[in-house]
Design a protein around this motif. Structure first.
Motif, PDB file in Angstrom:
ATOM      1  N   LEU A  43     -37.417 -69.430 -33.433  1.00  0.00           N
ATOM      2  CA  LEU A  43     -38.591 -68.682 -34.031  1.00  0.00           C
ATOM      3  C   LEU A  43     -39.629 -68.859 -33.297  1.00  0.00           C
ATOM      4  CD1 LEU A  43     -39.758 -66.917 -36.331  1.00  0.00           C
ATOM      5  CD2 LEU A  43     -40.074 -68.752 -37.475  1.00  0.00           C
ATOM      6  N   TYR A  44     -39.979 -70.182 -32.639  1.00  0.00           N
ATOM      7  CA  TYR A  44     -41.169 -70.635 -31.908  1.00  0.00           C
ATOM      8  C   TYR A  44     -40.762 -70.865 -30.348  1.00  0.00           C
ATOM      9  CZ  TYR A  44     -42.338 -71.547 -36.891  1.00  0.00           C
ATOM     10  OH  TYR A  44     -42.506 -71.625 -38.039  1.00  0.00           O
ATOM     11  N   LYS A  45     -39.813 -70.738 -30.058  1.00  0.00           N
ATOM     12  CA  LYS A  45     -39.240 -71.167 -28.617  1.00  0.00           C
ATOM     13  C   LYS A  45     -39.793 -70.239 -27.702  1.00  0.00           C
ATOM     14  CE  LYS A  45     -35.096 -72.397 -27.944  1.00  0.00           C
ATOM     15  NZ  LYS A  45     -33.653 -72.260 -27.500  1.00  0.00           N
ATOM     16  N   HIS A  46     -39.837 -68.814 -27.872  1.00  0.00           N
ATOM     17  CA  HIS A  46     -40.338 -68.051 -26.969  1.00  0.00           C
ATOM     18  C   HIS A  46     -41.916 -68.121 -26.630  1.00  0.00           C
ATOM     19  CE1 HIS A  46     -41.455 -65.455 -30.694  1.00  0.00           C
ATOM     20  NE2 HIS A  46     -42.347 -65.225 -29.827  1.00  0.00           N
ATOM     21  N   GLU A  47     -42.821 -68.557 -27.727  1.00  0.00           N
ATOM     22  CA  GLU A  47     -44.163 -68.841 -27.670  1.00  0.00           C
ATOM     23  C   GLU A  47     -44.337 -70.113 -26.752  1.00  0.00           C
ATOM     24  OE1 GLU A  47     -46.699 -66.740 -31.031  1.00  0.00           O
ATOM     25  OE2 GLU A  47     -46.405 -68.735 -31.285  1.00  0.00           O
ATOM     26  N   LEU A  48     -43.637 -71.163 -27.054  1.00  0.00           N
ATOM     27  CA  LEU A  48     -43.512 -72.526 -26.500  1.00  0.00           C
ATOM     28  C   LEU A  48     -43.378 -72.162 -25.002  1.00  0.00           C
ATOM     29  CD1 LEU A  48     -42.310 -74.725 -29.420  1.00  0.00           C
ATOM     30  CD2 LEU A  48     -44.670 -74.572 -28.659  1.00  0.00           C
ATOM     31  N   LEU A  49     -42.449 -71.663 -24.669  1.00  0.00           N
ATOM     32  CA  LEU A  49     -41.814 -71.387 -23.402  1.00  0.00           C
ATOM     33  C   LEU A  49     -42.958 -70.792 -22.519  1.00  0.00           C
ATOM     34  CD1 LEU A  49     -38.381 -69.898 -23.826  1.00  0.00           C
ATOM     35  CD2 LEU A  49     -38.679 -72.022 -22.710  1.00  0.00           C
ATOM     36  N   ARG A  50     -43.929 -70.116 -22.903  1.00  0.00           N
ATOM     37  CA  ARG A  50     -45.037 -69.693 -22.195  1.00  0.00           C
ATOM     38  C   ARG A  50     -46.021 -70.684 -21.551  1.00  0.00           C
ATOM     39  NH1 ARG A  50     -47.081 -65.747 -27.075  1.00  0.00           N
ATOM     40  NH2 ARG A  50     -45.588 -64.424 -26.936  1.00  0.00           N
ATOM     41  N   VAL A  51     -45.731 -71.962 -22.177  1.00  0.00           N
ATOM     42  CA  VAL A  51     -46.567 -72.969 -21.583  1.00  0.00           C
ATOM     43  C   VAL A  51     -46.016 -73.457 -20.211  1.00  0.00           C
ATOM     44  CG1 VAL A  51     -47.509 -75.321 -22.023  1.00  0.00           C
ATOM     45  CG2 VAL A  51     -47.530 -73.565 -23.939  1.00  0.00           C
ATOM     46  N   LEU A  52     -44.623 -73.691 -20.130  1.00  0.00           N
ATOM     47  CA  LEU A  52     -43.889 -74.323 -18.949  1.00  0.00           C
ATOM     48  C   LEU A  52     -44.283 -73.911 -17.587  1.00  0.00           C
ATOM     49  CD1 LEU A  52     -40.292 -74.833 -20.406  1.00  0.00           C
ATOM     50  CD2 LEU A  52     -42.079 -76.422 -20.291  1.00  0.00           C
ATOM     51  N   TYR A  53     -44.322 -72.444 -17.338  1.00  0.00           N
ATOM     52  CA  TYR A  53     -44.802 -72.067 -16.201  1.00  0.00           C
ATOM     53  C   TYR A  53     -46.245 -72.686 -15.443  1.00  0.00           C
ATOM     54  CZ  TYR A  53     -45.393 -69.450 -11.481  1.00  0.00           C
ATOM     55  OH  TYR A  53     -45.498 -69.210 -10.447  1.00  0.00           O
ATOM     56  N   PRO A  54     -47.070 -72.535 -16.351  1.00  0.00           N
ATOM     57  CA  PRO A  54     -48.724 -72.931 -15.818  1.00  0.00           C
ATOM     58  C   PRO A  54     -48.592 -74.533 -15.755  1.00  0.00           C
ATOM     59  CG  PRO A  54     -48.789 -71.299 -17.663  1.00  0.00           C
ATOM     60  CD  PRO A  54     -47.409 -71.542 -17.559  1.00  0.00           C
ATOM     61  N   VAL A  55     -47.677 -75.215 -16.544  1.00  0.00           N
ATOM     62  CA  VAL A  55     -47.758 -76.577 -16.457  1.00  0.00           C
ATOM     63  C   VAL A  55     -47.122 -77.066 -15.256  1.00  0.00           C
ATOM     64  CG1 VAL A  55     -46.903 -78.731 -17.590  1.00  0.00           C
ATOM     65  CG2 VAL A  55     -48.043 -76.977 -18.849  1.00  0.00           C
ATOM     66  N   PHE A  56     -45.962 -76.178 -14.938  1.00  0.00           N
ATOM     67  CA  PHE A  56     -45.275 -76.494 -13.529  1.00  0.00           C
ATOM     68  C   PHE A  56     -45.892 -76.414 -12.512  1.00  0.00           C
ATOM     69  CE2 PHE A  56     -43.016 -74.537 -10.314  1.00  0.00           C
ATOM     70  CZ  PHE A  56     -42.092 -75.516  -9.715  1.00  0.00           C
ATOM     71  N   VAL A  57     -46.700 -75.456 -12.405  1.00  0.00           N
ATOM     72  CA  VAL A  57     -47.573 -75.031 -11.109  1.00  0.00           C
ATOM     73  C   VAL A  57     -48.719 -76.094 -11.289  1.00  0.00           C
ATOM     74  CG1 VAL A  57     -49.611 -73.503 -10.481  1.00  0.00           C
ATOM     75  CG2 VAL A  57     -47.177 -72.560 -11.245  1.00  0.00           C
ATOM     76  N   HIS A  58     -49.400 -76.608 -12.089  1.00  0.00           N
ATOM     77  CA  HIS A  58     -50.388 -77.502 -11.963  1.00  0.00           C
ATOM     78  C   HIS A  58     -49.961 -78.894 -11.951  1.00  0.00           C
ATOM     79  CE1 HIS A  58     -53.825 -74.807 -12.454  1.00  0.00           C
ATOM     80  NE2 HIS A  58     -53.303 -74.265 -13.499  1.00  0.00           N
ATOM     81  N   CYS A  59     -48.583 -79.260 -12.320  1.00  0.00           N
ATOM     82  CA  CYS A  59     -48.084 -80.533 -12.218  1.00  0.00           C
ATOM     83  C   CYS A  59     -47.901 -80.582 -10.486  1.00  0.00           C
ATOM     84  CB  CYS A  59     -46.758 -80.709 -12.670  1.00  0.00           C
ATOM     85  SG  CYS A  59     -46.676 -81.191 -14.405  1.00  0.00           S
ATOM     86  N   TYR A  60     -47.227 -79.565  -9.925  1.00  0.00           N
ATOM     87  CA  TYR A  60     -47.050 -79.477  -8.529  1.00  0.00           C
ATOM     88  C   TYR A  60     -48.255 -79.635  -7.700  1.00  0.00           C
ATOM     89  CZ  TYR A  60     -45.744 -77.832  -3.679  1.00  0.00           C
ATOM     90  OH  TYR A  60     -45.623 -77.612  -2.488  1.00  0.00           O
ATOM     91  N   GLY A  91     -50.158 -67.030 -39.020  1.00  0.00           N
ATOM     92  CA  GLY A  91     -49.039 -66.464 -39.357  1.00  0.00           C
ATOM     93  C   GLY A  91     -48.091 -66.484 -38.452  1.00  0.00           C
ATOM     94  N   GLN A  92     -47.117 -65.836 -38.337  1.00  0.00           N
ATOM     95  CA  GLN A  92     -45.840 -65.947 -37.730  1.00  0.00           C
ATOM     96  C   GLN A  92     -46.101 -65.672 -36.163  1.00  0.00           C
ATOM     97  OE1 GLN A  92     -42.790 -67.051 -39.112  1.00  0.00           O
ATOM     98  NE2 GLN A  92     -44.075 -67.440 -40.752  1.00  0.00           N
ATOM     99  N   PRO A  93     -45.221 -66.348 -35.406  1.00  0.00           N
ATOM    100  CA  PRO A  93     -45.343 -66.046 -34.031  1.00  0.00           C
ATOM    101  C   PRO A  93     -45.194 -64.616 -33.533  1.00  0.00           C
ATOM    102  CG  PRO A  93     -43.548 -67.783 -34.413  1.00  0.00           C
ATOM    103  CD  PRO A  93     -44.072 -67.036 -35.678  1.00  0.00           C
TER     104      PRO A  93
END
Length: 230
Positions: free
Chosen positions: A81-98, A194-196
């Motif tokens: 239910l929440y995964k697709h919203e949380l996945l949005r965070v990974l790419y920006p974090v990946f970019v800035h980690c690098y 509310g909901q995602p």
């Protein structure tokens, strides 16, 4: 470590990480305590773990690899239910980690990080990954327009209140201070009640803001989906 040194340490850390609201709140609390009873830094059950985590939170190259890997695993294992919203965070974090690793001169560690996790983002961001792969020195972060824009910009991410709460709780509970710092500095969450949002709304869920707005707009046109493939 005496009380004054501890207070200075915490304030310096918050300032270094860009936690402006937390820094102001901490200063207000410190002022309140100075006008009332002195803060007992040795017996406070909340302060001791905080100080320990702060003292161990140097942004060493291994922390980026470790914390991002754990965040990635936690996200993929989240409730659907929440995964697709949380996945949005990974790419920006990946970019800035690098880019953080490159900025600090840890080029080999940056390359290892990039190669370990690039496959997650190939489907949606292959063109951008090719540009990012060419960022090989701290000077490139200023000289290359693409990298400079990303470095100086924030990303707007739409997320529901509970998804945001889950993410913040995870980062704090696991003491993922490096990831928390990146999220705080480079992501602006647009939190809704509310909901995602549905997966079909993802095209409007993540937008680059700030920096050179013309370039940001161009990047937004080319790269709308900042999450990973589902």
């Amino acid at each position: 470590m005496d009380e004054e040194a501890v207070m200075k340490f915490v304030e310096t850390y918050l300032k270094k990480k860009g936690f402006k609201q937390a820094e102001l709140a901490f200063q207000d609390e410190a002022q309140h305590n100075s006008n009332a009873n002195s803060l007992d830094i040795h017996s406070d059950p909340d302060l001791s773990p905080l100080l320990l985590s702060l003292s161990q939170s140097e942004d060493t190259p291994s922390r980026y690899q470790e914390e991002y890997g754990k965040l990635r695993s936690w996200t993929y294992n989240s409730l659907d239910l929440y995964k697709h919203e949380l996945l949005r965070v990974l790419y920006p974090v990946f970019v800035h980690c690098y880019m953080d690793l490159v900025a600090k001169g840890h080029i080999q560690d940056a390359r290892a990080f990039f190669m370990n996790f690039r496959e997650d983002h190939e489907m949606l961001h292959s063109r951008d990954l090719q540009k990012l792969e060419g960022v090989l020195s701290p000077s490139h972060l200023e000289e290359m327009e693409f990298a400079h824009t990303l470095r100086k910009s924030k990303v707007n991410i739409k997320i529901c209140e509970y998804s945001n709460e889950l993410l913040m709780q995870y980062l704090r509970k696991t003491k993922s201070t490096t990831m928390l710092g990146i999220v705080n500095e480079h992501i602006n969450f647009l939190v809704s009640a509310g909901q995602p949002n549905s997966i079909s709304d993802d095209a409007e869920a993540v937008m680059l803001i700030g920096g050179s707005q013309d370039i940001a707009n161009e990047i937004n046109k080319k790269e709308i989906h900042w999450g990973v493939s589902k």
